[in-house]
Structures are given as C-alpha cells and as structure tokens.
Scaffold this active site. Structure first.
Site, mmCIF file in Angstrom:
data_model
loop_
_atom_site.group_PDB
_atom_site.id
_atom_site.type_symbol
_atom_site.label_atom_id
_atom_site.label_comp_id
_atom_site.label_asym_id
_atom_site.label_seq_id
_atom_site.Cartn_x
_atom_site.Cartn_y
_atom_site.Cartn_z
ATOM 1 N N ALA A 1 0.857 -1.178 0.000
ATOM 2 C CA ALA A 1 0.000 0.000 0.000
ATOM 3 C C ALA A 1 0.895 1.230 0.000
ATOM 4 C CB ALA A 1 -0.888 -0.021 1.234
ATOM 5 N N GLY B 1 0.603 -5.139 0.829
ATOM 6 C CA GLY B 1 -0.587 -5.192 -0.016
ATOM 7 C C GLY B 1 -0.287 -5.842 -1.375
ATOM 8 N N GLU C 1 -0.572 -9.413 -0.792
ATOM 9 C CA GLU C 1 -1.999 -9.701 -0.552
ATOM 10 C C GLU C 1 -2.783 -9.694 -1.855
ATOM 11 O OE1 GLU C 1 -2.110 -6.573 2.473
ATOM 12 O OE2 GLU C 1 -2.877 -8.061 3.868
ATOM 13 N N GLU D 1 4.740 -5.436 7.001
ATOM 14 C CA GLU D 1 4.022 -4.351 7.695
ATOM 15 C C GLU D 1 4.516 -4.149 9.122
ATOM 16 O OE1 GLU D 1 2.586 -6.712 5.827
ATOM 17 O OE2 GLU D 1 0.978 -5.840 4.619
HETATM 18 C C1 HXC Z 1 5.110 4.313 -0.983
HETATM 19 C C2 HXC Z 1 7.059 3.340 -1.715
HETATM 20 C C3 HXC Z 1 6.656 2.084 -1.225
HETATM 21 C C4 HXC Z 1 5.387 2.004 -0.585
HETATM 22 C C5 HXC Z 1 8.598 1.874 -2.131
HETATM 23 N N1 HXC Z 1 8.267 3.155 -2.267
HETATM 24 N N2 HXC Z 1 7.642 1.187 -1.494
HETATM 25 N N3 HXC Z 1 6.297 4.447 -1.585
HETATM 26 N N4 HXC Z 1 4.658 3.126 -0.493
HETATM 27 N N5 HXC Z 1 4.900 0.867 -0.109
HETATM 28 C C6 HXC Z 1 9.048 4.220 -2.916
HETATM 29 C C7 HXC Z 1 10.232 4.663 -2.067
HETATM 30 O O1 HXC Z 1 9.824 5.604 -1.093
HETATM 31 C C8 HXC Z 1 11.129 5.260 -3.123
HETATM 32 O O2 HXC Z 1 10.651 6.538 -3.461
HETATM 33 C C9 HXC Z 1 10.882 4.368 -4.339
HETATM 34 O O3 HXC Z 1 9.624 3.731 -4.116
HETATM 35 C C10 HXC Z 1 11.937 3.291 -4.503
HETATM 36 O O4 HXC Z 1 12.036 2.581 -3.272
HETATM 37 P P1 HXC Z 1 13.408 2.415 -2.448
HETATM 38 O O5 HXC Z 1 13.015 2.178 -1.033
HETATM 39 O O6 HXC Z 1 14.336 3.553 -2.737
HETATM 40 O O7 HXC Z 1 13.974 1.109 -3.146
HETATM 41 P P2 HXC Z 1 14.897 -0.010 -2.495
HETATM 42 O O8 HXC Z 1 15.970 0.608 -1.639
HETATM 43 O O9 HXC Z 1 15.298 -0.886 -3.631
HETATM 44 O O10 HXC Z 1 13.929 -0.836 -1.516
HETATM 45 C C11 HXC Z 1 12.855 -1.511 -2.037
HETATM 46 C C12 HXC Z 1 11.933 -1.962 -0.883
HETATM 47 C C13 HXC Z 1 11.538 -0.737 -0.031
HETATM 48 C C14 HXC Z 1 12.658 -3.004 0.000
HETATM 49 C C15 HXC Z 1 10.697 -2.626 -1.508
HETATM 50 O O11 HXC Z 1 11.048 0.298 -0.909
HETATM 51 C C16 HXC Z 1 10.483 -0.994 0.980
HETATM 52 O O12 HXC Z 1 10.750 -1.535 2.047
HETATM 53 N N6 HXC Z 1 9.235 -0.576 0.675
HETATM 54 C C17 HXC Z 1 8.136 -0.671 1.609
HETATM 55 C C18 HXC Z 1 7.639 -2.084 1.713
HETATM 56 C C19 HXC Z 1 6.527 -2.166 2.711
HETATM 57 O O13 HXC Z 1 6.671 -1.857 3.915
HETATM 58 N N7 HXC Z 1 5.343 -2.559 2.253
HETATM 59 C C20 HXC Z 1 4.150 -2.662 3.109
HETATM 60 C C21 HXC Z 1 3.400 -1.361 3.091
HETATM 61 S S1 HXC Z 1 2.022 -1.410 4.187
HETATM 62 P P3 HXC Z 1 11.688 7.792 -3.645
HETATM 63 O O14 HXC Z 1 10.769 8.960 -3.873
HETATM 64 O O15 HXC Z 1 12.497 7.866 -2.405
HETATM 65 O O16 HXC Z 1 12.478 7.404 -4.863
HETATM 66 C C22 HXC Z 1 0.894 -2.326 3.388
HETATM 67 C C23 HXC Z 1 -0.361 -2.539 4.145
HETATM 68 C C24 HXC Z 1 -1.396 -3.187 3.291
HETATM 69 O O17 HXC Z 1 1.070 -2.757 2.301
HETATM 70 C C25 HXC Z 1 -2.745 -2.925 3.882
HETATM 71 C C26 HXC Z 1 -3.828 -3.223 2.938
HETATM 72 C C27 HXC Z 1 -3.953 -2.325 1.771
#
Ligand code: HXC
Length: 260
Positions: free
Chosen positions: A68, A111, A114, A134
């Site tokens: 998400a 997400g 999911e 998460e």
């Molecule tokens: C918003 C995101 C994002 C996310 C990545 N980005 N994931 N933005 N929401 N979920 C953005 C980063 O901020 C960054 O933007 C760009 O994408 C590239 O990501 P990086 O982090 O620079 O890449 P990298 O170092 O290769 O790492 C990749 C990654 C990491 C390991 C996937 O991005 C990460 O941990 N992402 C979050 C994963 C996560 O926690 N997902 C769960 C979310 S909660 P900029 O502008 O800096 O370039 C969820 C709840 C679901 O999903 C509930 C139901 C809907």
C-alpha cells in the site's frame, strides 16, 4: 470493447487473455487508492467481456507491488481510515469470476503480496520476493495477509513471515506452496499466457463454476477473519508506533518503537 485510459495501470489483450499491468514504477507500484480503483474497473470490464476468458495481472520487472502507498497512509487515524472504507475496493477484487493469473517479478510485499494472493494461480520469476513487512512500520497486513498467507503456507511459516517481516524468495514460495511455478524473468509473461491459453480452451461455464467451488473452501469461511484483521489494522492507526513506523520509512531511517 473500448478501453478506458488509465493513469496507474495498462491494459492489453492477447486473444482470449486480458492483461493488466500495474504501472507506477517510480514508487515500485505502491498501491494507491486510485490504482486500486482503476484495477477494479479493468478487472470488472474483462470479467464482463465475452471474448476474454482468463485475466493476467502483472507488474514491472523490479516490482509487482511494494505494498500500500505508505506516503498516503501515514497520517491516517483509526476513524479516518475506517470511514474511508478503502477495503471496499479490495472486496471487489475477490468477486471477479474469471480465473486471474498473477505473473510476479520483483517485490510483492505487503498489499502487493496480498493482491497476488487474491489471484487464482501464481507464476513467479526467479527474482520475485513475497513478504508481509508491515510489522517493520508498526502495523499488520490489512488486506487478507494474515488469513490467506496462513491458508497457503500454514500457521508456522505465516507467523514467521508476518512477525519478522522477512520475505521469501520465489523458490521458497514455490516450496511452501504459494507459487505454482518459477521461471526466468524473460519467460514470465509467456508462461502465464501458456497456462491462460490452456484454461481458455475449456468450457467457460465450467471454468467459472470450478473457480467458484474452489473458493468456497478457500474463501468461504474467510469473511470473519478478514473482518477481524481489518479491525486490528484500523486500530493500529491509534498507536504511536504506526505514526513512527511510517514516518521513519518516509524519512529513510530506522524506526524507534515505544509500544504505545
Ligand atoms: C510508498 C514506496 C513504497 C510504498 C517503495 N516506495 N515502497 N512508496 N509506499 N509501499 C518508494 C520509495 O519511497 C522510493 O521513493 C521508491 O519507491 C523506490 O524505493 P526504495 O526504497 O528507494 O527502493 P529499495 O531501496 O530498492 O527498496 C525496495 C523496498 C523498499 C525493499 C521494496 O522500498 C520498501 O521496504 N518498501 C516498503 C515495503 C513495505 O513496507 N510494504 C508494506 C506497506 S504497508 P523515492 O521517492 O524515495 O524514490 C501495506 C499494508 C497493506 O502494504 C494494507 C492493505 C492495503
């Protein structure tokens, strides 16, 4: 059928196959509400279109979807997120009657994982990673992760993944029964299409009823669990840890959780 112009996804057809590609590469296909609404629109259109028999859902090479959109979620409160009722969109994804094949490369996290798990068959490229991270940002899965992952891989592996936030590689996911087949990245779409073509040759009505019947065992008793997960997910938006976890991600630093 005339295609709508979308901003966050792409749609295409190959014979009887409708292909939907998530397309927000700059944020690793983070699932904003706008993207989810477009996805549902495209899924429902293909579901209605007579010539389409199977739908493929895919993303980019680096990411299927990294979850998400944290940027759009970090300031929510329990009440604001509940009133927005964003999960109504997710509920529509699981109502699609035609088979949906996920073709997954790169990150399928939160997400993203999911969303993959709402699909019916999962083909992964060797670079795919599946996870529910998460917990690292102070929340829990909210779109079925606690329920579907547990059904797919069993209690213990699901607990490990959801409590540690550690992802699985494509091969591990295959070994644990989450993925049907792992192929080299350049063959991903072709493999998904080959499975789709095989299904497209069968009776359309039998296909629909078969999917419906399988989902009765898998998804049938799931509603209560999804509802429970959703309430706990909403509740976490009253915690300091959710604010800190998401803020830390956006500020690219490690979070300090207080347990409040
Ligand atoms: C918003 C995101 C994002 C996310 C990545 N980005 N994931 N933005 N929401 N979920 C953005 C980063 O901020 C960054 O933007 C760009 O994408 C590239 O990501 P990086 O982090 O620079 O890449 P990298 O170092 O290769 O790492 C990749 C990654 C990491 C390991 C996937 O991005 C990460 O941990 N992402 C979050 C994963 C996560 O926690 N997902 C769960 C979310 S909660 P900029 O502008 O800096 O370039 C969820 C709840 C679901 O999903 C509930 C139901 C809907």
């Amino acid at each position: 059928m005339k295609d709508v112009t979308y901003r966050n996804i792409l749609t295409d057809r190959d014979g009887a196959i409708g292909i939907i590609t998530l397309n927000r590469p700059k944020v690793l296909n983070a699932l904003s509400h706008e993207l989810m609404e477009e996805l549902v629109m495209a899924l429902e259109d293909f579901d209605k279109e007579d010539g389409i028999r199977v739908i493929i859902l895919t993303g980019g090479e680096r990411a299927f979807a990294a979850g998400a959109d944290i940027g759009k979620m970090s300031d929510e409160t329990t009440i604001s997120i509940m009133l927005k009722d964003r999960f109504a969109t997710w509920d529509k994804v699981r109502k699609v009657k035609k088979p949906v094949i996920a073709a997954v490369s790169g990150y399928a996290l939160g997400g993203g994982c999911e969303l993959v798990m709402t699909c019916d068959i999962i083909i992964a490229s060797e670079s795919a990673q599946f996870g529910q991270p998460e917990i690292n940002i102070g929340v829990i899965p909210g779109a079925g992760g606690t329920q579907r992952l547990t059904r797919a891989v069993g209690k213990y592996k699901a607990m490990e993944m959801i409590l540690t936030g550690r992802p699985m590689t494509a091969y591990e996911a295959h070994q644990w029964g989450l993925v049907n087949k792992v192929v080299p990245v350049e063959l991903l779409l072709e493999e998904a299409k080959s499975v789709a073509r095989e299904i497209a040759k069968k009776s359309p009505v039998a296909t629909k009823l078969a999917k419906e019947a399988v989902l009765k065992t898998f998804d049938g008793p799931i509603s209560e669990g999804l509802e429970f997960e959703r309430k706990n997910f909403y509740m976490l938006f009253s915690s300091e840890d959710q604010k800190e976890g998401m803020k830390a991600f956006l500020e690219k630093r490690q979070p300090t959780f207080s347990g409040r």
